[in-house]
Design an enzyme around this catalytic site. Structure first.
Site, PDB file in Angstrom:
ATOM      1  N   ASP A  31       0.662  -0.817  -0.143  1.00  0.00           N
ATOM      2  CA  ASP A  31      -0.119  -0.261  -0.165  1.00  0.00           C
ATOM      3  C   ASP A  31       0.919   1.526  -0.180  1.00  0.00           C
ATOM      4  O   ASP A  31       0.686   2.452  -0.523  1.00  0.00           O
ATOM      5  CB  ASP A  31      -1.334  -0.140   1.369  1.00  0.00           C
ATOM      6  CG  ASP A  31      -2.051   1.020   1.163  1.00  0.00           C
ATOM      7  OD1 ASP A  31      -1.779   1.757   0.433  1.00  0.00           O
ATOM      8  OD2 ASP A  31      -2.645   1.272   1.974  1.00  0.00           O
ATOM      9  N   HIS A 219      -7.646  -0.098   9.622  1.00  0.00           N
ATOM     10  CA  HIS A 219      -6.479   0.699   8.200  1.00  0.00           C
ATOM     11  C   HIS A 219      -6.810   1.990   8.336  1.00  0.00           C
ATOM     12  O   HIS A 219      -7.776   3.006   7.341  1.00  0.00           O
ATOM     13  CB  HIS A 219      -7.075  -0.103   7.524  1.00  0.00           C
ATOM     14  CG  HIS A 219      -6.078   0.172   6.348  1.00  0.00           C
ATOM     15  ND1 HIS A 219      -4.608  -0.569   5.589  1.00  0.00           N
ATOM     16  CD2 HIS A 219      -4.668   1.337   5.251  1.00  0.00           C
ATOM     17  CE1 HIS A 219      -4.300   0.339   5.042  1.00  0.00           C
ATOM     18  NE2 HIS A 219      -4.321   1.347   4.536  1.00  0.00           N
ATOM     19  N   CYS A 252      -4.169   6.188  -2.085  1.00  0.00           N
ATOM     20  CA  CYS A 252      -4.522   5.596  -2.695  1.00  0.00           C
ATOM     21  C   CYS A 252      -5.114   5.440  -4.216  1.00  0.00           C
ATOM     22  O   CYS A 252      -5.465   7.202  -4.163  1.00  0.00           O
ATOM     23  CB  CYS A 252      -6.291   5.245  -2.384  1.00  0.00           C
ATOM     24  SG  CYS A 252      -7.188   3.914  -3.800  1.00  0.00           S
ATOM     25  N   ASN A 261      -0.740   6.452   4.995  1.00  0.00           N
ATOM     26  CA  ASN A 261      -0.733   5.720   5.864  1.00  0.00           C
ATOM     27  C   ASN A 261      -0.689   6.216   7.587  1.00  0.00           C
ATOM     28  O   ASN A 261       0.362   7.240   7.163  1.00  0.00           O
ATOM     29  CB  ASN A 261      -0.866   4.625   5.547  1.00  0.00           C
ATOM     30  CG  ASN A 261      -1.503   3.796   4.504  1.00  0.00           C
ATOM     31  OD1 ASN A 261      -2.414   3.044   4.283  1.00  0.00           O
ATOM     32  ND2 ASN A 261      -0.661   3.430   3.383  1.00  0.00           N
TER      33      ASN A 261
END
Length: 310
Positions: A31, A219, A252, A261
């Site tokens: 990610d 998350h 994203c 994140n």
């Protein structure tokens, strides 16, 4: 004298109502790197993973088998897994979007996968080319086959707290979608704040909606600086698995407003201060994230990395 030389953060006895230990699900290599503008060489990714494992992280989400057209930064998934030096006691799950992705993952010899669904209609259409309801029909044969092959299957649920097209997402809608993934056979459900708009009040409402928290993870993205506050709210409700990304890498590719994140270093600093065990060497982790930031040619967004490696 620096903070670490002074023995900071001070470790205090774990407060009542908090888990004694938190499992950190490190997503930096997947990610974290999937949203980079340029492709990171596979050799750098492999060293990144090895450094993270050496720092004590026991779950490293290694890559994704999404079609290279959509996520070209992870087009080297097979090459990466073929060159990966797996460490004892460390798991290296991968993300798969569909049956073809599962075929590739099985051929690469993985032992665990994750699937990703949406809690909202619009994001399901934009990200999965499916309706909110129809997406589960796409995932069911993937999960069934993965379980039959002996793999662990984790479920990600995106847009659990807010959607850039639909606004606030009703908690009961999130719970209904999440339970479908759990009932399908996912051993764990990760609740994603994809665009980083969650607040602790929302987190409490959504997590409480599931009842027992033992199969939940969280998350969080840190778009509005709420990721740690939201994590603490989840911990107080009994959640004991937290997704994070070394150095705060990530975003994203299908949600432009999403920023990085929750940084693993920031999480570890907070857990240390709460007296919660996690098994990670903070100093080694900071060195790893500072090294990765150098490879990417920019400073790390993690406040802890900035403070301890400056």
């Amino acid at each position: 004298m620096g903070a670490r030389e002074a023995g900071l953060p001070e470790r205090v006895p774990s407060a009542a109502g908090l888990p004694e230990r938190v499992r950190i699900w490190e997503v930096g290599a997947r990610d974290g790197l999937q949203n980079e503008q340029s492709v990171v060489p596979v050799e750098v990714k492999l060293e990144f993973l090895d450094r993270l494992a050496a720092a004590g992280l026991s779950v490293l989400e290694a890559t994704s088998f999404v079609h290279p057209k959509w996520v070209p930064q992870l087009a080297d998934a097979e090459q990466l897994l073929a060159g990966l030096q797996r460490r004892e006691g460390v798991s290296y799950p991968v993300l798969v979007p569909n049956a073809r992705g599962l075929d590739r993952a099985l051929a690469a010899g993985v032992s665990g996968i994750a699937i990703f669904a949406s809690a909202t209609e619009t994001f399901a259409k934009r990200n999965l080319n499916s309706s909110l309801d129809e997406q589960f029909g796409m995932f069911e044969p993937v999960v069934t086959r993965a379980l039959a092959e002996g793999l662990e299957v984790r479920g990600y649920l995106s847009m659990c707290f807010g959607d850039p097209w639909e606004g606030a997402v009703p908690a009961e809608q999130v719970v209904a979608a999440g339970r479908r993934l759990l009932d399908m056979g996912c051993f764990q459900l990760s609740l994603g704040d994809t665009i980083g708009v969650a607040t602790p009040g929302q987190v409490e409402r959504v997590v409480a909606g599931f009842g027992a928290p033992d199969r939940l993870a969280v998350h969080f993205h840190d778009t509005y600086g709420q990721a740690l506050s939201n994590t603490l709210a989840a911990l107080r409700l009994g959640v004991s698995t937290v997704d994070s990304s070394a150095g705060g890498l990530g975003g994203c590719p299908y949600a432009e407003s999403a920023t990085g994140n929750l940084a693993t270093e920031d999480l570890v600093w907070m857990l240390d201060g709460l007296g919660i065990e996690h098994g990670v060497d903070l100093d080694a982790l900071v060195r790893t994230s500072a090294w990765m930031a150098q490879q990417l040619g920019r400073p790390s967004p993690s406040r802890v990395v900035q403070a301890l490696s400056g």
